[in-house]
Design a protein around this motif. Sequence first.
Motif, short mmCIF file in Angstrom:
data_model
loop_
_atom_site.label_atom_id
_atom_site.label_comp_id
_atom_site.label_asym_id
_atom_site.label_seq_id
_atom_site.Cartn_x
_atom_site.Cartn_y
_atom_site.Cartn_z
N UNK A 1 44.04 37.26 47.82
CA UNK A 1 45.16 37.79 47.04
C UNK A 1 46.46 37.23 47.61
N UNK A 2 47.25 36.60 46.76
CA UNK A 2 48.53 36.04 47.16
C UNK A 2 49.61 36.56 46.23
N UNK A 3 50.82 36.04 46.39
CA UNK A 3 51.92 36.44 45.51
C UNK A 3 51.70 35.99 44.07
N UNK A 4 50.78 35.06 43.86
CA UNK A 4 50.51 34.55 42.51
C UNK A 4 49.34 35.26 41.83
N UNK A 5 48.69 36.16 42.54
CA UNK A 5 47.52 36.85 41.99
C UNK A 5 47.96 37.99 41.07
N UNK A 6 47.39 38.09 39.87
CA UNK A 6 47.69 39.25 39.02
C UNK A 6 47.35 40.55 39.73
N UNK A 7 48.02 41.62 39.38
CA UNK A 7 47.82 42.92 40.02
C UNK A 7 46.32 43.24 40.05
N UNK A 8 45.73 43.32 41.27
CA UNK A 8 44.28 43.53 41.36
C UNK A 8 43.85 44.92 40.88
N UNK A 9 44.81 45.85 40.75
CA UNK A 9 44.47 47.17 40.22
C UNK A 9 44.23 47.07 38.72
N UNK A 10 45.12 46.31 38.04
CA UNK A 10 44.99 46.14 36.59
C UNK A 10 43.90 45.13 36.26
N UNK A 11 43.85 44.05 37.04
CA UNK A 11 42.86 42.99 36.80
C UNK A 11 42.04 42.78 38.08
#
Length: 483
Positions: A151-161
């Motif tokens: 997970x980086x600053x470019x990763x979509x919100x892992x809670x939503x996706x």
Amino acid sequence: MKKKFSFKRYIAPLALVGALACQDLEEKPQGFVSTDNFYATIEQGEAALTASMNALWEAWAPGYSYGYGNFIYDDQLLDGDMVIPSDFGGSLWDQHYKALNNVNGVLRAIKRGNFEGIAQDEIDGLEAQARFLRAYNYFALVRLFGDLPLITEDTPDPVISPIRQRTPIADVYELIVSDFQYAVETLPQSWPGAPGKPAKAAAKGLLAKVYLTMATSPLNKTENYAKARDMAADLMDDGTNSLIENVGDVFKPENKYGPEVMWGFNSTSDDPATDAHIWTPEIMDGWGDASIDPTWSDEWLKTPEPRQDAYLILEFDGTPYTEFDEQRPFVRKFTVPYISQDEYENGQTTANLPIIRYADVLLIYAEAANMANGSPTPEAYEAINQVRRRAHNLPINTPDASVDLSGLSKDQFDDAVIQERNVELSFEYDRWFDIIRKRLLVKINTLPHPDYLPNITDDDYLYPIPTYDARILGSQNPGYTSE
């Protein structure tokens, strides 16, 4: 018990009703705070980075302050029988990803240009700190758990996706190296007035350790031995850090920020770590939670040296450890005399836990130089011998045949370095990482704990992915279940 400062985000809801009906709805609401615009000052960004460390070090929390139980399967701590349950180590997974959430929030804000009107060098300094911390967190995670959700600053919100795949170990290391390289290039030599913040030397030291780890298992990319050697040599040559001359002074409060301790978990009197009683025996009114395996200490104590009294509790008020109720030594590094008696009695320890210190760098250099060269070089001998001389309170830079190593083969020297790391860095949560990268579980358990051998497989070199996340990811580390 006083809690550490926690940096929280609040999103204020807007109610556009009745009285607002005739307002200009295109006007930007100046008081609205969203995740996109929250970080706007250096102070706010650094507060988030402080919160990331808080996730790992808060007193009595499940990170490293009360974290010895996450490393019970090394040979230094008692009762690690190598029957690793399928929920073991999950607190470290959780806390490191909490820390990464804060770090990535800062990096995302920098990328979006939130820090308007702030000098670029200040923004670069904030980014370097954030990338340093991200590299540190992933370096811990990849060694413990292997392939990871990256997970980086470019990763979509892992809670939503939710992330449904793991990034291979080699690719995780690419990010770690890139982040530490940026930190090496950008961090200052020091932070006046803020000694707990990571500086250039810490980035160099940890990058050298990353290269050394990449040269060993599981990647076994041996070309990285030379990179580890050269990075450690660069740090050794720049003169910023050095060994504390007296081994009994290494963990004294006045030395917690240098010249030997380059970076670590930070405790203060109003922000203490978990009580030092966890490291001490009943005779000291301690709890003995972190108990030493006596087979480990007995082996070390066969050859007496001043370092043993500095790092271990071998007696108290004239009573030797053999007469303690527990009949074994305990850990001195993080307790009296390295904190005050008042702090100890009040359960407020200001002891820091080092993450990287100069003795570690010397031993990284010694190991890497020997392996890269195919035999121990004079410089490799000198690096390990400086640590050994200090262990005996001898002049660090003066050769002494009574303790200096010489005439060893490549493999003998490598074994000597790993043993020196074993005792010098004891109880600093470093031993387990050496065990897994050098694949030592069978070797270190054969004589003291042969009954553990049937429990050991190659699967034990990784901890299990926590059940919930393993189900989302659709994979678990070999040897564990996600039921």
